[in-house]
Design a protein around this motif. Structure first.
Motif, mmCIF file in Angstrom:
data_model
loop_
_atom_site.group_PDB
_atom_site.id
_atom_site.type_symbol
_atom_site.label_atom_id
_atom_site.label_comp_id
_atom_site.label_asym_id
_atom_site.label_seq_id
_atom_site.Cartn_x
_atom_site.Cartn_y
_atom_site.Cartn_z
ATOM 1 N N LYS A 1 -8.932 -1.684 -6.449
ATOM 2 C CA LYS A 1 -9.022 -0.943 -5.351
ATOM 3 C C LYS A 1 -10.351 -0.024 -5.498
ATOM 4 C CE LYS A 1 -8.087 1.829 -1.572
ATOM 5 N NZ LYS A 1 -6.882 2.640 -1.791
ATOM 6 N N ASP B 1 0.676 2.733 3.738
ATOM 7 C CA ASP B 1 -0.314 3.645 3.015
ATOM 8 C C ASP B 1 0.628 5.002 2.908
ATOM 9 O OD1 ASP B 1 -2.265 5.337 1.790
ATOM 10 O OD2 ASP B 1 -3.354 5.481 3.847
ATOM 11 N N HIS C 1 1.623 5.097 -2.392
ATOM 12 C CA HIS C 1 1.182 5.770 -3.456
ATOM 13 C C HIS C 1 2.310 6.810 -3.811
ATOM 14 C CE1 HIS C 1 -3.197 5.262 -2.350
ATOM 15 N NE2 HIS C 1 -2.429 5.310 -0.947
ATOM 16 N N HIS D 1 1.030 -1.111 0.009
ATOM 17 C CA HIS D 1 0.059 -0.003 -0.068
ATOM 18 C C HIS D 1 0.738 1.223 -0.061
ATOM 19 C CE1 HIS D 1 -4.038 2.047 1.712
ATOM 20 N NE2 HIS D 1 -3.315 2.702 0.923
ATOM 21 N N HIS E 1 -5.710 -0.266 5.141
ATOM 22 C CA HIS E 1 -5.558 0.621 6.400
ATOM 23 C C HIS E 1 -6.666 0.845 7.328
ATOM 24 C CE1 HIS E 1 -8.190 3.290 4.213
ATOM 25 N NE2 HIS E 1 -7.053 4.070 3.477
HETATM 26 ZN ZN ZN Z 1 -3.758 4.564 0.580
#
Ligand code: ZN
Ligand code: URP
Ligand code: ZN
Length: 457
Positions: free
Chosen positions: A150, A314, A60, A58, A239
């Motif tokens: 997702k 995340d 970004h 996870h 998360h």
């Molecule tokens: Zn995320």
């Protein structure tokens, strides 16, 4: 190139023992006591822990979000990940509403081509489900090796899909051997609380937290779980932060349903008291927000009960200047925080060294379960013969202090400034190459490869 790692405390998710590990080219060739190979390089791992390279499913990287882009790209992000023992990441492709999955895929292929140091794969975020998307989902699984999709139950107008789209997506994904993952929070409830707080002049970062109470996550997690049960689709909640949401998943086990749960390192080691300060609280403005001590206890328990299967990050970093976009309004602070470099060491320090989890559990949480759930096992997440030689050697007793002055992420602050951690990543092998040694990165952008993933069984 051949490498012999001597006398390490080797750990997989199932067991740990003292052994040597022999590597040739990109693969692990032999594991055993007193191996008698002549290698180009020998590493003495006496007193050290030898584990599979971390997989962070996870992150970004270079992602357009809330009017800006996350500040780590494929080069800076995967490099920082390697320093902390993470050899592979799964990033999120975002479909633009009104556009195709293939156009989004091409955009992310350009972002990553020739730039990554560590290996990577993509989840495909479906933000606009229609007949064309349904066809493309099948192509993603069959032709592109992208098997996880997702969804967002929040961020209305940008990323959120409604429950009707969710159920239709689940049916297609189920029929074709994929997995649906979810940001499970009730977007409408949150939007109404944000609007209310703004209208009352409550503009500080604290109100980001107060606009996303536990019930918004517990409700959405239960709803997602029910939709999975109805469709028979495999699912994964990203998360997950709190007791209420975890209890929704626990409840589902009573009807013999399995819902896979990821939490992130910040929800285990940080709490909502950090929002009780002026704009500094923006460092931890992320969604869902940090929670209470009782939620941390629930998550640690959920880990040992086998309900929480993965600890990710995340990782969605922004510079302090980017965070200033919300100086006068918490709802404009780009959501996310930097952690890709620190996940493994923080979990080792707070989990293994504080006897909350065993070493094999640590491996399960940081690599093996992600590899299994997302169709990469036993090639990844495993110290086994024939597996990729992604290997991390940790000095379990070495203490160091986290700081923005020394971290490798492209952010000028740390959410963990001054944190003392015990357990240091000393050497990292990336498909048989020495990637990290003596605090230096020895591989170049472009070494990292895209990993095609199998269907989810
Ligand atoms: Zn995320
Ligand atoms: O605050 C967060 N989590 N930012 C990244 C986007 C998401 O929701 O995962
Ligand atoms: Zn999210």
């Amino acid at each position: 190139m051949s490498i012999l790692i001597k006398n390490g405390h080797v750990a997989n998710a199932s067991e740990d023992y003292t052994a040597d590990v022999y590597i040739e080219g990109e693969k692990i060739i032999a594991i055993g006591a007193n191996l008698n190979y002549k290698a180009d390089k020998t590493i003495d791992a006496t007193g050290k822990v030898v584990i599979p390279g971390g997989i962070d499913p996870h992150v970004h990287l270079d992602m357009p979000f809330m009017g800006t882009f996350s500040s780590d790209d494929y080069t800076t992000g995967t490099r920082a990940a390697l320093f902390g023992g993470t050899t592979m990441v799964i990033d999120f492709i975002l479909q633009t509403q009104g556009d195709s999955l293939y156009n989004a895929l091409r955009t992310w292929q350009k972002k990553s081509a020739g730039k990554a140091l560590g290996d990577y794969s993509y989840h495909m975020a479906v933000t606009d489900f229609n007949d064309n998307t349904a066809k493309e989902v099948v192509d993603m699984i069959e032709k592109e090796g992208i098997t996880s999709f997702k969804t967002f139950m929040a961020y209305k107008g940008a990323l959120m899909i409604d429950d009707g789209q969710m159920v239709q997506l689940m049916k297609v994904v189920k029929d074709n051997g994929g997995m649906v993952t979810v940001h499970a929070t009730n977007g409408d409830m949150i939007d109404s609380m944000i609007a209310k707080n703004r209208s009352l002049g409550n503009r500080a970062p604290l109100y980001h937290y107060l606009s996303q109470p536990e019930v918004t996550e517990a409700e959405a997690s239960a709803r997602f779980t029910d939709m999975l049960n109805y469709t028979g689709c495999k699912g994964y909640i990203v998360h997950l932060t709190c007791e209420g949401a975890l209890n929704a998943v626990r409840e589902a086990t009573k009807r013999n349903q399995t819902v896979n749960v990821e939490t992130c390192i910040q929800y285990l080691v940080l709490d909502a008291s950090l929002y009780q300060q002026d704009f500094d609280g923006a460092k931890w403005v992320m969604s869902p927000p940090l929670r209470e001590k009782k939620d941390q206890e629930a998550l640690w328990a959920g880990i040992n009960q086998g309900l929480v299967k993965v600890v990710a990050t995340d990782h969605c970093p922004f510079t302090w200047e980017q965070k200033q976009m919300g100086k006068d309004d918490f709802s404009k602070i780009p959501n996310g925080h930097p952690a890709i470099e620190h996940r493994m060491e923080l979990l080792f320090s707070e989990g293994v060294n504080k006897n909350r989890i065993t070493l094999p559990k640590f491996v399960e949480l940081t690599s093996t379960n992600a590899a299994k759930l997302f169709g990469m096992y036993p090639r990844k997440g495993n110290i086994g013969i024939g597996a990729d030689a992604d290997i991390v050697i940790i000095n379990p007793k070495k203490t160091h202090v986290i700081s923005a002055k020394t971290h490798n992420m492209n952010t000028d602050y740390s959410g963990y400034e001054g944190f003392e951690v015990t357990g240091k990543t000393e050497t990292v092998l990336m498909r048989g190459k020495v990637a990290i040694e003596n605090d230096k990165c020895l591989i170049e952008p472009g070494y990292g490869q895209f990993v095609r993933r199998s269907k989810v069984s």
